[in-house]
Design a protein around this motif. Structure first.
Motif, short mmCIF file in Angstrom:
data_model
loop_
_atom_site.label_atom_id
_atom_site.label_comp_id
_atom_site.label_asym_id
_atom_site.label_seq_id
_atom_site.Cartn_x
_atom_site.Cartn_y
_atom_site.Cartn_z
N HIS A 47 1.44 -1.10 -0.04
CA HIS A 47 -0.07 0.01 0.32
C HIS A 47 0.59 1.23 0.50
O HIS A 47 0.24 2.53 -0.67
CB HIS A 47 -0.94 0.18 1.23
CG HIS A 47 -1.69 1.09 1.23
ND1 HIS A 47 -2.52 1.51 0.26
CD2 HIS A 47 -1.85 2.46 2.23
CE1 HIS A 47 -3.34 2.70 0.40
NE2 HIS A 47 -3.24 3.03 1.42
N THR A 50 2.30 1.19 -3.78
CA THR A 50 1.56 1.95 -4.52
C THR A 50 1.22 3.05 -4.46
O THR A 50 0.55 4.11 -5.38
CB THR A 50 0.59 0.77 -4.76
OG1 THR A 50 -0.27 0.62 -3.39
CG2 THR A 50 1.40 -0.62 -5.11
N GLY A 51 1.03 3.70 -2.80
CA GLY A 51 0.00 5.06 -3.04
C GLY A 51 0.99 6.07 -3.44
O GLY A 51 1.12 6.99 -4.41
N SER A 54 1.73 5.69 -7.33
CA SER A 54 0.30 6.13 -7.89
C SER A 54 0.27 7.83 -7.95
O SER A 54 -0.40 8.73 -9.57
CB SER A 54 -0.90 6.01 -7.58
OG SER A 54 -1.36 5.88 -6.02
N SER A 82 -3.18 3.50 -10.01
CA SER A 82 -4.45 4.07 -8.48
C SER A 82 -5.59 3.13 -7.56
O SER A 82 -6.44 3.08 -6.90
CB SER A 82 -5.51 5.46 -8.95
OG SER A 82 -4.64 6.40 -9.57
N THR A 85 -3.52 0.86 -5.68
CA THR A 85 -3.28 1.42 -3.92
C THR A 85 -4.37 1.44 -3.82
O THR A 85 -4.47 1.29 -2.57
CB THR A 85 -2.70 3.18 -4.14
OG1 THR A 85 -1.74 3.26 -5.38
CG2 THR A 85 -3.17 3.89 -3.39
N SER A 88 -5.07 -2.55 -2.33
CA SER A 88 -4.29 -2.64 -1.33
C SER A 88 -4.56 -1.92 0.30
O SER A 88 -4.46 -2.44 1.32
CB SER A 88 -3.00 -2.46 -1.68
OG SER A 88 -2.43 -0.88 -1.60
N LEU A 227 -6.37 11.23 -3.71
CA LEU A 227 -4.98 10.86 -3.42
C LEU A 227 -4.48 11.27 -2.26
O LEU A 227 -4.19 10.43 -1.11
CB LEU A 227 -4.82 10.23 -4.61
CG LEU A 227 -4.72 8.79 -5.27
CD1 LEU A 227 -3.43 9.19 -6.38
CD2 LEU A 227 -4.65 8.00 -4.80
#
Length: 274
Positions: A47, A50-51, A54, A82, A85, A88, A227
């Motif tokens: 997480h 990927t955060g 993204s 995204s 993200t 996850s 995000l």
């Protein structure tokens, strides 16, 4: 001598009492601090990575559209990252607090954080799907109102929006200010956008809703805002930021986005009605 002995006896009792009291306070202090300590939100490696990726890809996609260098490929990559993200993050949503009292007077505002995170994830899925649809469909294809893919996409987007964003009258709490601050504005914005995915509403006087009104850059900015807001809330859950400041800051962002989209859509809607 007896008075002196009595004095020693009483002084010993007082000192001993103070010592016992101090030791009890020392023993109780950590437990009080432990009760006041907020639960921390633990990031899993997938997480967190990927955060970060993204968010970076969304920024790159915005720049790519401005300089017109592979904008569609950049949008698709940002959308895929995204989605990963948001997916996850669903595995750690139970680590967030269920709700927090942000305001009690003159009306109560109690955001249900876990439900809000799920709603945010659903909006990220929707925005990512919109980005991918715009990227893979060109003007020649989308300009045909009777194209089967246009109808499949429009009906799917509208059904998804109704299921995920429009609140159920039996479940929604209209006395909770959070419903008016977040739930209804998000539902209105996304529902209207999904409604204009239907081919007979999407095109009007040579204009296309997806290309001339709510553009790819608009979608990317909204996605980036989602995000960032989600990340800021995780910092608030960990005690890094105040939850009240975070909440009202996020509310300001949401209402600014809705106001901006209304200003862009109003001329198109006026032509549609007239």
């Amino acid at each position: 001598m007896p008075p002196r002995a009595e004095l020693d006896h009483h002084s010993y009792d007082a000192t001993d009492a103070l010592t016992i009291k101090a030791s009890n306070i020392t023993k109780k202090a950590p437990s009080r601090l432990a009760r006041r300590r907020r639960p921390s939100l633990v990031f899993r490696s997938t997480h967190g990575i990927t955060g970060l990726v993204s968010t970076l890809l969304v920024c790159i996609a915005i720049c790519a559209h401005h300089v017109n260098i592979m904008p569609h490929a950049a949008s698709i990559l940002a959308a895929i990252a995204s989605i990963v993200t948001a997916s996850s993050g669903m595995s750690i949503v139970d680590q967030a607090p269920k709700q927090t009292i942000v305001m009690e007077r003159p009306f109560k505002v109690i955001p249900p954080h876990r439900d809000a995170f799920k709603r945010t994830a659903a909006s990220i899925y929707y925005l990512s799907a919109r980005l991918c649809w715009n990227a893979i469909s060109d003007r020649a294809t989308t300009s045909n109102n009777n194209d089967a893919w246009n109808w499949i996409w429009g009906i799917s987007a509208l059904c998804y929006s109704i299921m995920k964003f429009v609140p159920n009258p039996h479940d929604v709490d209209l006395t909770n200010g959070n419903t008016w601050v977040f739930v209804i504005p998000m539902a209105a914005g996304l529902a209207v956008d999904s409604l204009f995915q239907l081919p007979f509403l999407q095109f009007n006087d040579g204009l296309c809703w997806n290309e001339d009104v709510i553009t790819q850059i608009d979608l990317l900015w909204v996605l980036l805002s989602g995000l960032v807001v989600a990340f800021v809330f995780t910092l608030a859950f960990r005690g890094v930021l105040g939850i009240q400041r975070c909440y009202w800051g996020a509310a300001l962002v949401v209402h600014a986005i809705v106001a901006y989209l209304i200003a862009k859509a109003l001329p198109f809607l006026t032509k549609q009605i007239m």
